[in-house]
Design a protein around this motif. Structure first.
Motif, PDB file in Angstrom:
ATOM      1  N   MET A   1      -6.667 -15.074   3.699  1.00  0.00           N
ATOM      2  CA  MET A   1      -6.388 -14.278   2.501  1.00  0.00           C
ATOM      3  C   MET A   1      -5.224 -13.325   2.762  1.00  0.00           C
ATOM      4  N   THR A   2      -5.252 -12.636   3.898  1.00  0.00           N
ATOM      5  CA  THR A   2      -4.257 -11.609   4.189  1.00  0.00           C
ATOM      6  C   THR A   2      -2.895 -12.193   4.536  1.00  0.00           C
ATOM      7  N   LYS A   3      -2.884 -13.268   5.314  1.00  0.00           N
ATOM      8  CA  LYS A   3      -1.607 -13.776   5.825  1.00  0.00           C
ATOM      9  C   LYS A   3      -0.971 -14.860   4.957  1.00  0.00           C
ATOM     10  N   LEU A   4      -1.786 -15.577   4.157  1.00  0.00           N
ATOM     11  CA  LEU A   4      -1.235 -16.673   3.360  1.00  0.00           C
ATOM     12  C   LEU A   4      -1.314 -16.430   1.860  1.00  0.00           C
ATOM     13  N   ARG A   5      -2.422 -15.889   1.383  1.00  0.00           N
ATOM     14  CA  ARG A   5      -2.634 -15.812  -0.063  1.00  0.00           C
ATOM     15  C   ARG A   5      -2.049 -14.547  -0.690  1.00  0.00           C
ATOM     16  N   TYR A   6      -2.172 -13.429  -0.011  1.00  0.00           N
ATOM     17  CA  TYR A   6      -1.693 -12.150  -0.546  1.00  0.00           C
ATOM     18  C   TYR A   6      -0.167 -12.028  -0.606  1.00  0.00           C
ATOM     19  N   PRO A   7       0.591 -12.468   0.412  1.00  0.00           N
ATOM     20  CA  PRO A   7       2.034 -12.189   0.434  1.00  0.00           C
ATOM     21  C   PRO A   7       2.827 -12.705  -0.763  1.00  0.00           C
ATOM     22  N   PRO A   8       2.606 -13.931  -1.278  1.00  0.00           N
ATOM     23  CA  PRO A   8       3.404 -14.360  -2.434  1.00  0.00           C
ATOM     24  C   PRO A   8       3.180 -13.498  -3.681  1.00  0.00           C
ATOM     25  N   ILE A   9       1.980 -12.940  -3.793  1.00  0.00           N
ATOM     26  CA  ILE A   9       1.700 -12.070  -4.931  1.00  0.00           C
ATOM     27  C   ILE A   9       2.573 -10.823  -4.853  1.00  0.00           C
ATOM     28  N   MET A  10       2.709 -10.258  -3.653  1.00  0.00           N
ATOM     29  CA  MET A  10       3.550  -9.077  -3.495  1.00  0.00           C
ATOM     30  C   MET A  10       5.028  -9.412  -3.668  1.00  0.00           C
ATOM     31  N   MET A  11       5.417 -10.622  -3.306  1.00  0.00           N
ATOM     32  CA  MET A  11       6.790 -11.042  -3.560  1.00  0.00           C
ATOM     33  C   MET A  11       7.081 -11.040  -5.054  1.00  0.00           C
ATOM     34  N   LEU A  12       6.150 -11.586  -5.842  1.00  0.00           N
ATOM     35  CA  LEU A  12       6.348 -11.596  -7.294  1.00  0.00           C
ATOM     36  C   LEU A  12       6.363 -10.181  -7.846  1.00  0.00           C
ATOM     37  N   TYR A  13       5.506  -9.314  -7.315  1.00  0.00           N
ATOM     38  CA  TYR A  13       5.477  -7.913  -7.751  1.00  0.00           C
ATOM     39  C   TYR A  13       6.851  -7.263  -7.573  1.00  0.00           C
ATOM     40  N   HIS A  14       7.464  -7.419  -6.415  1.00  0.00           N
ATOM     41  CA  HIS A  14       8.775  -6.809  -6.175  1.00  0.00           C
ATOM     42  C   HIS A  14       9.867  -7.516  -6.982  1.00  0.00           C
ATOM     43  N   TYR A  15       9.714  -8.824  -7.185  1.00  0.00           N
ATOM     44  CA  TYR A  15      10.674  -9.542  -8.026  1.00  0.00           C
ATOM     45  C   TYR A  15      10.658  -8.968  -9.445  1.00  0.00           C
ATOM     46  N   LEU A  16       9.496  -8.755  -9.998  1.00  0.00           N
ATOM     47  CA  LEU A  16       9.387  -8.242 -11.361  1.00  0.00           C
ATOM     48  C   LEU A  16       9.961  -6.840 -11.487  1.00  0.00           C
ATOM     49  N   ARG A  17       9.945  -6.079 -10.413  1.00  0.00           N
ATOM     50  CA  ARG A  17      10.526  -4.736 -10.408  1.00  0.00           C
ATOM     51  C   ARG A  17      12.017  -4.748 -10.086  1.00  0.00           C
ATOM     52  N   ASN A  18      12.553  -5.950  -9.840  1.00  0.00           N
ATOM     53  CA  ASN A  18      13.961  -6.108  -9.443  1.00  0.00           C
ATOM     54  C   ASN A  18      14.274  -5.262  -8.214  1.00  0.00           C
ATOM     55  N   ASP A  19      13.323  -5.229  -7.298  1.00  0.00           N
ATOM     56  CA  ASP A  19      13.416  -4.433  -6.071  1.00  0.00           C
ATOM     57  C   ASP A  19      13.894  -5.358  -4.948  1.00  0.00           C
ATOM     58  N   VAL A  20      15.195  -5.385  -4.712  1.00  0.00           N
ATOM     59  CA  VAL A  20      15.769  -6.326  -3.755  1.00  0.00           C
ATOM     60  C   VAL A  20      15.243  -6.071  -2.341  1.00  0.00           C
ATOM     61  N   ALA A  21      15.287  -4.812  -1.907  1.00  0.00           N
ATOM     62  CA  ALA A  21      14.815  -4.501  -0.552  1.00  0.00           C
ATOM     63  C   ALA A  21      13.329  -4.792  -0.413  1.00  0.00           C
ATOM     64  N   GLY A  22      12.538  -4.375  -1.418  1.00  0.00           N
ATOM     65  CA  GLY A  22      11.102  -4.631  -1.374  1.00  0.00           C
ATOM     66  C   GLY A  22      10.786  -6.110  -1.378  1.00  0.00           C
ATOM     67  N   PHE A  23      11.550  -6.865  -2.161  1.00  0.00           N
ATOM     68  CA  PHE A  23      11.331  -8.304  -2.210  1.00  0.00           C
ATOM     69  C   PHE A  23      11.613  -8.943  -0.859  1.00  0.00           C
ATOM     70  N   ASN A  24      12.726  -8.588  -0.243  1.00  0.00           N
ATOM     71  CA  ASN A  24      13.075  -9.193   1.036  1.00  0.00           C
ATOM     72  C   ASN A  24      12.142  -8.760   2.153  1.00  0.00           C
ATOM     73  N   ASN A  25      11.650  -7.533   2.100  1.00  0.00           N
ATOM     74  CA  ASN A  25      10.620  -7.127   3.051  1.00  0.00           C
ATOM     75  C   ASN A  25       9.363  -7.972   2.877  1.00  0.00           C
ATOM     76  N   ALA A  26       8.962  -8.165   1.617  1.00  0.00           N
ATOM     77  CA  ALA A  26       7.759  -8.956   1.336  1.00  0.00           C
ATOM     78  C   ALA A  26       7.950 -10.410   1.748  1.00  0.00           C
ATOM     79  N   LEU A  27       9.150 -10.950   1.538  1.00  0.00           N
ATOM     80  CA  LEU A  27       9.444 -12.319   1.946  1.00  0.00           C
ATOM     81  C   LEU A  27       9.358 -12.454   3.461  1.00  0.00           C
ATOM     82  N   ALA A  28       9.945 -11.522   4.182  1.00  0.00           N
ATOM     83  CA  ALA A  28       9.903 -11.579   5.647  1.00  0.00           C
ATOM     84  C   ALA A  28       8.470 -11.464   6.159  1.00  0.00           C
ATOM     85  N   ASP A  29       7.688 -10.580   5.535  1.00  0.00           N
ATOM     86  CA  ASP A  29       6.270 -10.494   5.902  1.00  0.00           C
ATOM     87  C   ASP A  29       5.578 -11.827   5.669  1.00  0.00           C
ATOM     88  N   ALA A  30       5.834 -12.433   4.506  1.00  0.00           N
ATOM     89  CA  ALA A  30       5.166 -13.680   4.145  1.00  0.00           C
ATOM     90  C   ALA A  30       5.487 -14.783   5.148  1.00  0.00           C
TER      91      ALA A  30
END
Length: 296
Positions: A205-234
């Motif tokens: 749940m933590t390592k595979l399922r949760y990260p893409p959700i946070m990527m979409l969250y930052h994408y919707l906020r147009n948060d480039v740094a947050g998105f790339n951090n979330a992508l790297a975590d994922a």
């Protein structure tokens, strides 16, 4: 929105993939291709064939990326396109008001008899179908998938964690631009916390399922740094999960980070720069370098 996570680190410029033995995996591809071809022969009428084609088409696409990590070969793109076609077709064949549906599979028009309840048509298969359609930039198939009722997915599938349905509803609301997107996204984030894991374990749940959700969250906020951090975590957690032991490292699902790749494709297509390079995110798929080469 809150959730537990394995930790936060600044994204890296590149993240190397696990050292898969290319020669060993290359010997598997022809065998998998033959099994897939057998499944496709009766996909129009056989539910066993459809179930097999769903599994085998994605496996072939993933395994081809061992020897072709950038997905730069035409044969690799054809495999990803085929996986997308098969996954979309089995859901198109749930149409309640038709006896057959016509779907293009491997450049051939196939007439699939419509289906009732089938165990392989569950929400996790729907998610794979959505990710593949995003990677292949197939808007018409995404339109179809976004209108599959979540109640139908509940009826089809077995036991799944509740977050799965919240995530499906989030992606459907996003694609259809519905007003309830924020509500579903908040619910998906909350339900993907480790303490809500029932069917899968907390690590998955933590390592595979949760990260893409946070990527979409930052994408919707147009948060480039947050998105790339979330992508790297994922991607980093994907690697950690699928290389934790020899059994996991031998699984095809670790070869490409499918869900993060799909959300990264979505972001890049809409102007958010993807600042992480990794063979877990095949370059030709991420950049859609095969655009227009084949009729999907």
């Amino acid at each position: 929105m809150t959730n537990s996570s394995p930790g936060a680190e600044r994204w890296a410029v590149s993240l190397p993939r696990y050292d898969y033995q290319k020669d060993e995996w290359a010997t598997v591809v022809p065998v998998m291709e033959r099994s897939l071809s057998y499944s496709l022969e009766e996909i129009e009428i056989s539910h066993n064939s459809r179930s097999g084609a769903v599994m085998r088409s994605l496996n072939v696409a993933l395994v081809r990326c061992v020897g072709d990590p950038t997905a730069g070969m035409l044969e690799t793109w054809e495999s990803w396109l085929l996986a997308m076609q098969v996954h979309s077709a089995v859901f198109a064949a749930t149409a309640p008001d038709q006896e057959t549906v016509t779907c293009k599979i491997r450049q051939e028009e196939r007439h699939l008899a419509t289906t009732g309840r089938q165990t392989y048509l569950h929400a996790d298969t729907w998610l794979d179908a959505f990710y593949l359609a995003v990677i292949c930039r197939e808007a018409a198939r995404l339109d179809m998938l976004a209108q599959i009722p979540v109640s139908l997915l509940r009826d089809f599938g077995g036991a799944l964690d509740e977050y799965t349905y919240a995530w499906v509803e989030t992606l459907q609301s996003f694609w259809l631009r519905r007003d309830d997107l924020q509500t579903h996204l908040v619910r998906a984030v909350d339900l993907s916390s480790a303490e809500h894991a029932r069917v899968i374990d907390a690590e998955e749940m933590t390592k595979l399922r949760y990260p893409p959700i946070m990527m979409l969250y930052h994408y919707l906020r147009n948060d480039v740094a947050g998105f790339n951090n979330a992508l790297a975590d994922a991607v980093r957690w994907h690697k950690e999960y699928w290389t934790a032991d020899e059994d996991r490292a031998a699984q095809v699902h670790g070869i490409v980070a499918l869900a993060p790749l799909a959300i990264a494709c979505l972001a890049k297509a809409n102007g958010i720069p993807v600042e992480l390079e990794s063979e877990y995110l095949p370059e030709a798929l991420l950049d859609f370098l095969w655009r227009g080469e084949l009729d999907a």
